[in-house]
Design an enzyme around this catalytic site. Sequence first.
Site, PDB file in Angstrom:
ATOM      1  CB  SER A 119      -0.876  -0.011   1.264  1.00  0.00           C
ATOM      2  OG  SER A 119      -1.428   1.258   1.518  1.00  0.00           O
ATOM      3  CE1 TYR A 175      -4.353  -2.109   4.749  1.00  0.00           C
ATOM      4  CE2 TYR A 175      -3.646   0.095   4.116  1.00  0.00           C
ATOM      5  CZ  TYR A 175      -4.065  -1.177   3.768  1.00  0.00           C
ATOM      6  OH  TYR A 175      -4.182  -1.522   2.442  1.00  0.00           O
TER       7      TYR A 175
END
Length: 339
Positions: free
Chosen positions: A131, A156
């Site tokens: 990501s 995350y």
Amino acid sequence: MAQKPSILVTGAAGFIGYHLSSRLCREGYSVTGIDNLNDYYDVNLKQARLGQLKKLPDFTFHQLDLTDKKEIDELFGKNNFNYVVNLAAQAGVRYSLTNPYAYLESNLHGFLNILEACRHHKTEHLIYASSSSVYGANKKMPFSVHHNVDHPISLYAASKKSNELMAHTYSALYNLPTTGLRFFTVYGPYGRPDMALFIFTKAIIEGNPIEVYNHGKMKRDFTYIDDIVEGITRLVPKIPTANSSWNGIEPDAATSFAPYRLFNIGNNKPVELMRFIEAIEEKLGIKAVKKLMPLQTGDVPETFADVDDLMNEVGFKPATSIEEGIGKFIEWYKAYYKK
């Protein structure tokens, strides 16, 4: 007739997984999709994506969870997967602030099961989703895969950085070819309901105010789903090899002495959040009621992808404008929700 190459897509009922599985079937792969169909967001939307995929002759689906090692091992034992694309993960930066344990289970424990299965079954190439959030506190723009990314600002992001480290370890120890893809704010038809485009479109149509973080001064490298899928599809057969000029005195973060690569897949063109909202208003023909908010914890003010490595490797870089991409999303949204 030659046997079709076999590929496993985890998170196949998810946003990217659905579009990728569909494309790979068209490209001549035999696609096996897995998903746990959790209720992080509307399961009906996942079922709708799955309904489309099940119509494809080269697609097979199994409902199972990455964290179930026994089932994952059995799946690999029964299928000789040439390639694996791991997209299954607990997604979302904001959700990680309130549900941290979900991220460690899915993103670390689940990924370890995939790595182990790929290692033992001699998978030719493992591609996995990282990501843009791994860039964390980095300020040097555009974000390059050659930059150090040791300052994440959400769990995350830390879980995705951990995936890159875990993949490198398996590439180094077991010669497992791995490619990590750092996706930049993906949007498009069948998109996730927790993403800005979906939230804004729904609220504007229903006449509700939208929350605009950092007073609209955010910039995001919004990347249309078809561009993401194009990048992944081109990279599947591009099996990474060791970089012979890599050295540990000046280590290159994007390559290795092992068969390991990292790529950004982003539009290489950051757009201000206010411009993004204007494009939605233009396509809907409705003005948004905006509620200006401060920058949210865990969010970064700007993302901007350097995609030179992707371009050099596969001769492609994303280029869909937000006007075109948002238009396609809104067409889908109105048809799907009969607005």
